[in-house]
Write a protein that holds these residues in place. Structure first.
Motif, PDB file in Angstrom:
ATOM      1  N   ILE A 233       2.445  10.754 -20.185  1.00  0.00           N
ATOM      2  CA  ILE A 233       2.233   9.316 -20.366  1.00  0.00           C
ATOM      3  C   ILE A 233       2.868   8.532 -19.214  1.00  0.00           C
ATOM      4  O   ILE A 233       2.251   7.613 -18.672  1.00  0.00           O
ATOM      5  CB  ILE A 233       2.770   8.855 -21.735  1.00  0.00           C
ATOM      6  N   VAL A 234       4.080   8.914 -18.831  1.00  0.00           N
ATOM      7  CA  VAL A 234       4.747   8.252 -17.702  1.00  0.00           C
ATOM      8  C   VAL A 234       3.926   8.438 -16.430  1.00  0.00           C
ATOM      9  O   VAL A 234       3.741   7.501 -15.648  1.00  0.00           O
ATOM     10  CB  VAL A 234       6.184   8.789 -17.521  1.00  0.00           C
ATOM     11  N   SER A 235       3.396   9.632 -16.230  1.00  0.00           N
ATOM     12  CA  SER A 235       2.567   9.897 -15.064  1.00  0.00           C
ATOM     13  C   SER A 235       1.306   9.033 -15.064  1.00  0.00           C
ATOM     14  O   SER A 235       0.906   8.500 -14.020  1.00  0.00           O
ATOM     15  CB  SER A 235       2.187  11.375 -15.040  1.00  0.00           C
ATOM     16  N   PHE A 236       0.683   8.879 -16.219  1.00  0.00           N
ATOM     17  CA  PHE A 236      -0.514   8.055 -16.317  1.00  0.00           C
ATOM     18  C   PHE A 236      -0.210   6.590 -16.009  1.00  0.00           C
ATOM     19  O   PHE A 236      -0.976   5.929 -15.294  1.00  0.00           O
ATOM     20  CB  PHE A 236      -1.129   8.195 -17.717  1.00  0.00           C
ATOM     21  N   VAL A 237       0.899   6.099 -16.517  1.00  0.00           N
ATOM     22  CA  VAL A 237       1.297   4.710 -16.242  1.00  0.00           C
ATOM     23  C   VAL A 237       1.577   4.535 -14.745  1.00  0.00           C
ATOM     24  O   VAL A 237       1.179   3.528 -14.143  1.00  0.00           O
ATOM     25  CB  VAL A 237       2.514   4.312 -17.102  1.00  0.00           C
ATOM     26  N   MET A 238       2.249   5.521 -14.130  1.00  0.00           N
ATOM     27  CA  MET A 238       2.498   5.451 -12.689  1.00  0.00           C
ATOM     28  C   MET A 238       1.182   5.416 -11.914  1.00  0.00           C
ATOM     29  O   MET A 238       1.047   4.677 -10.935  1.00  0.00           O
ATOM     30  CB  MET A 238       3.328   6.654 -12.232  1.00  0.00           C
TER      31      MET A 238
ATOM     32  N   MET B 106       1.091   6.984  -6.698  1.00  0.00           N
ATOM     33  CA  MET B 106       0.033   7.949  -6.988  1.00  0.00           C
ATOM     34  C   MET B 106       0.479   9.377  -6.680  1.00  0.00           C
ATOM     35  O   MET B 106       0.193  10.302  -7.444  1.00  0.00           O
ATOM     36  CB  MET B 106      -1.236   7.587  -6.230  1.00  0.00           C
ATOM     37  N   ALA B 107       1.197   9.566  -5.576  1.00  0.00           N
ATOM     38  CA  ALA B 107       1.702  10.903  -5.247  1.00  0.00           C
ATOM     39  C   ALA B 107       2.745  11.343  -6.278  1.00  0.00           C
ATOM     40  O   ALA B 107       2.741  12.499  -6.725  1.00  0.00           O
ATOM     41  CB  ALA B 107       2.303  10.903  -3.840  1.00  0.00           C
ATOM     42  N   GLY B 108       3.641  10.441  -6.652  1.00  0.00           N
ATOM     43  CA  GLY B 108       4.635  10.757  -7.675  1.00  0.00           C
ATOM     44  C   GLY B 108       3.990  11.115  -8.994  1.00  0.00           C
ATOM     45  O   GLY B 108       4.450  12.023  -9.709  1.00  0.00           O
ATOM     46  N   SER B 109       2.922  10.422  -9.318  1.00  0.00           N
ATOM     47  CA  SER B 109       2.192  10.708 -10.546  1.00  0.00           C
ATOM     48  C   SER B 109       1.596  12.119 -10.510  1.00  0.00           C
ATOM     49  O   SER B 109       1.667  12.849 -11.500  1.00  0.00           O
ATOM     50  CB  SER B 109       1.084   9.676 -10.734  1.00  0.00           C
ATOM     51  N   ALA B 110       1.029  12.492  -9.378  1.00  0.00           N
ATOM     52  CA  ALA B 110       0.439  13.832  -9.258  1.00  0.00           C
ATOM     53  C   ALA B 110       1.508  14.916  -9.400  1.00  0.00           C
ATOM     54  O   ALA B 110       1.303  15.916 -10.107  1.00  0.00           O
ATOM     55  CB  ALA B 110      -0.273  13.961  -7.917  1.00  0.00           C
ATOM     56  N   PHE B 111       2.641  14.742  -8.736  1.00  0.00           N
ATOM     57  CA  PHE B 111       3.709  15.738  -8.839  1.00  0.00           C
ATOM     58  C   PHE B 111       4.284  15.796 -10.251  1.00  0.00           C
ATOM     59  O   PHE B 111       4.581  16.877 -10.765  1.00  0.00           O
ATOM     60  CB  PHE B 111       4.813  15.447  -7.826  1.00  0.00           C
ATOM     61  N   LEU B 112       4.425  14.645 -10.898  1.00  0.00           N
ATOM     62  CA  LEU B 112       4.973  14.609 -12.248  1.00  0.00           C
ATOM     63  C   LEU B 112       4.049  15.295 -13.242  1.00  0.00           C
ATOM     64  O   LEU B 112       4.506  16.040 -14.113  1.00  0.00           O
ATOM     65  CB  LEU B 112       5.248  13.167 -12.676  1.00  0.00           C
ATOM     66  N   ILE B 113       2.746  15.092 -13.123  1.00  0.00           N
ATOM     67  CA  ILE B 113       1.824  15.726 -14.062  1.00  0.00           C
ATOM     68  C   ILE B 113       1.771  17.233 -13.826  1.00  0.00           C
ATOM     69  O   ILE B 113       1.675  18.017 -14.774  1.00  0.00           O
ATOM     70  CB  ILE B 113       0.413  15.082 -14.017  1.00  0.00           C
TER      71      ILE B 113
ATOM     72  N   SER C 282       0.828  -1.206   0.000  1.00  0.00           N
ATOM     73  CA  SER C 282       0.000   0.000   0.000  1.00  0.00           C
ATOM     74  C   SER C 282       0.865   1.260   0.000  1.00  0.00           C
ATOM     75  O   SER C 282       0.519   2.254  -0.651  1.00  0.00           O
ATOM     76  CB  SER C 282      -0.959   0.010   1.184  1.00  0.00           C
ATOM     77  N   PHE C 283       1.995   1.259   0.698  1.00  0.00           N
ATOM     78  CA  PHE C 283       2.907   2.401   0.665  1.00  0.00           C
ATOM     79  C   PHE C 283       3.452   2.637  -0.740  1.00  0.00           C
ATOM     80  O   PHE C 283       3.586   3.779  -1.178  1.00  0.00           O
ATOM     81  CB  PHE C 283       4.069   2.209   1.639  1.00  0.00           C
ATOM     82  N   ILE C 284       3.779   1.557  -1.439  1.00  0.00           N
ATOM     83  CA  ILE C 284       4.261   1.688  -2.818  1.00  0.00           C
ATOM     84  C   ILE C 284       3.168   2.294  -3.696  1.00  0.00           C
ATOM     85  O   ILE C 284       3.424   3.185  -4.508  1.00  0.00           O
ATOM     86  CB  ILE C 284       4.719   0.318  -3.365  1.00  0.00           C
ATOM     87  N   GLY C 285       1.938   1.828  -3.523  1.00  0.00           N
ATOM     88  CA  GLY C 285       0.817   2.377  -4.294  1.00  0.00           C
ATOM     89  C   GLY C 285       0.590   3.849  -4.011  1.00  0.00           C
ATOM     90  O   GLY C 285       0.392   4.651  -4.934  1.00  0.00           O
ATOM     91  N   ILE C 286       0.644   4.231  -2.740  1.00  0.00           N
ATOM     92  CA  ILE C 286       0.470   5.639  -2.368  1.00  0.00           C
ATOM     93  C   ILE C 286       1.603   6.480  -2.955  1.00  0.00           C
ATOM     94  O   ILE C 286       1.385   7.579  -3.470  1.00  0.00           O
ATOM     95  CB  ILE C 286       0.401   5.788  -0.843  1.00  0.00           C
ATOM     96  N   GLY C 287       2.827   5.963  -2.872  1.00  0.00           N
ATOM     97  CA  GLY C 287       3.972   6.677  -3.422  1.00  0.00           C
ATOM     98  C   GLY C 287       3.874   6.872  -4.928  1.00  0.00           C
ATOM     99  O   GLY C 287       4.195   7.942  -5.450  1.00  0.00           O
TER     100      GLY C 287
END
Length: 59
Positions: free
Chosen positions: A41-46, A17-24, A10-15
């Protein structure tokens, strides 16, 4: 799956999703052209992997 393993999944999943938000946010505010598209695209895949890890941690 043990409770400790579910916690780390779950920590990996949260990380992811947060990384995806910052990247976008970075891609849309600081970049242009094809770099913006690639980062989006990388953000969407994350985000997809983050959601997948979230569902795995629930099961």
């Amino acid at each position: 799956m043990s409770a400790l393993t579910k916690m780390w999944v779950s920590f990996i999943g949260i990380g992811l999703m947060a990384g995806s938000a910052f990247l976008i946010m970075f891609a849309r505010h600081k970049t242009k052209g094809w770099i913006r598209t690639v980062l989006s695209i990388v953000s969407f895949v994350m985000l997809l992997f983050g959601i997948l890890y979230g569902f795995v941690s629930i099961i």
